[in-house]
Write an enzyme that holds these catalytic residues in place. Sequence first.
Site, PDB file in Angstrom:
ATOM      1  N   HIS A  87      -3.362  -4.612   1.783  1.00  0.00           N
ATOM      2  CA  HIS A  87      -2.710  -4.894   3.079  1.00  0.00           C
ATOM      3  C   HIS A  87      -2.688  -6.405   3.315  1.00  0.00           C
ATOM      4  O   HIS A  87      -3.652  -6.945   3.864  1.00  0.00           O
ATOM      5  CB  HIS A  87      -3.503  -4.230   4.210  1.00  0.00           C
ATOM      6  CG  HIS A  87      -3.246  -2.776   4.385  1.00  0.00           C
ATOM      7  ND1 HIS A  87      -2.516  -2.250   5.434  1.00  0.00           N
ATOM      8  CD2 HIS A  87      -3.619  -1.720   3.637  1.00  0.00           C
ATOM      9  CE1 HIS A  87      -2.462  -0.934   5.330  1.00  0.00           C
ATOM     10  NE2 HIS A  87      -3.126  -0.589   4.244  1.00  0.00           N
ATOM     11  N   GLU A  95      -1.239  -8.066   5.466  1.00  0.00           N
ATOM     12  CA  GLU A  95      -1.063  -8.441   6.877  1.00  0.00           C
ATOM     13  C   GLU A  95      -2.388  -8.437   7.629  1.00  0.00           C
ATOM     14  O   GLU A  95      -2.444  -8.889   8.767  1.00  0.00           O
ATOM     15  CB  GLU A  95      -0.056  -7.480   7.542  1.00  0.00           C
ATOM     16  CG  GLU A  95      -0.598  -6.121   7.976  1.00  0.00           C
ATOM     17  CD  GLU A  95      -0.859  -5.149   6.828  1.00  0.00           C
ATOM     18  OE1 GLU A  95      -0.731  -5.548   5.653  1.00  0.00           O
ATOM     19  OE2 GLU A  95      -1.222  -3.997   7.111  1.00  0.00           O
ATOM     20  N   CYS A 124       0.828  -1.202   0.000  1.00  0.00           N
ATOM     21  CA  CYS A 124       0.000   0.000   0.000  1.00  0.00           C
ATOM     22  C   CYS A 124       0.873   1.268   0.000  1.00  0.00           C
ATOM     23  O   CYS A 124       1.496   1.560  -1.018  1.00  0.00           O
ATOM     24  CB  CYS A 124      -1.008  -0.056   1.136  1.00  0.00           C
ATOM     25  SG  CYS A 124      -2.443   0.955   0.763  1.00  0.00           S
TER      26      CYS A 124
HETATM   27  N1  GLN Z   1      -3.358   6.490   0.628  1.00  0.00           N
HETATM   28  C1  GLN Z   1      -2.175   6.191   1.380  1.00  0.00           C
HETATM   29  C2  GLN Z   1      -0.969   6.960   0.858  1.00  0.00           C
HETATM   30  O1  GLN Z   1      -1.069   7.766   0.025  1.00  0.00           O
HETATM   31  C3  GLN Z   1      -1.890   4.706   1.368  1.00  0.00           C
HETATM   32  C4  GLN Z   1      -2.963   3.980   2.126  1.00  0.00           C
HETATM   33  C5  GLN Z   1      -2.480   2.750   2.832  1.00  0.00           C
HETATM   34  O2  GLN Z   1      -1.298   2.473   2.956  1.00  0.00           O
HETATM   35  N2  GLN Z   1      -3.441   2.023   3.352  1.00  0.00           N
HETATM   36  O3  GLN Z   1       0.099   6.751   1.321  1.00  0.00           O
END
Ligand code: GLN
Length: 206
Positions: A185, A187, A92
Amino acid sequence: MPNGAGEPISGGSGPTVGVLALQGAFEVHQQRLHRLGVRAPLIRTPRELDAVDALVLPGGESTTMSRLLGTSGLFDVLAARLADGMPVFGTCAGMILCATEVLDARPDQRGFELIDITVRRNGYGRQLDSFEADLDVQGLATPFHAVFIRAPLVERLGTGVEVLACHDGVPVLVRAGSCTVAAFHPELTDDVRLHELFVEHLSSTD
Ligand code: GLN
């Protein structure tokens, strides 16, 4: 062998996989790796980074992580280790930190430009701030339940980037060399198979 829910017994011969712990969802990554019997220290300083063979960059907020990487003195040291081929699993926000191009980034946000993809921050839009999906993942016999939270949308793949899973035709788990990145994610469910694939891949890229 894992030592119950706690840390694995040290002294094993397997790799040490650090988890960047400046901000975001780092603790659960550590627990998942411990469940696999992998040493997984939390990394907050350049010195702590010396002890690891590979690193997880967790989800969270990439702009905040970018800032804290700078203030902690980790950014340049980590960039050098990564440029040197240290394996990394970015999830992410971690995916955003690894991408060569980030759309809708904050102007001062920095990344490691490790994998030739273009991602759009929060690219799934407001309606889909958060969603879950079962993904067919290359190398896994049954689907992986993935949790997406304000996920980056992969808008371009460079040549040589291997797609390990897609959602609605969009790549969400990709790999190039020693860099693996997930838009979701991995995890947040009980399923440790993606962490396991990453750890297995470490020995194949030695
Ligand atoms: N939107 C977040 C960012 O720009 C990432 C979101 C996440 O890691 N769940 O870093």
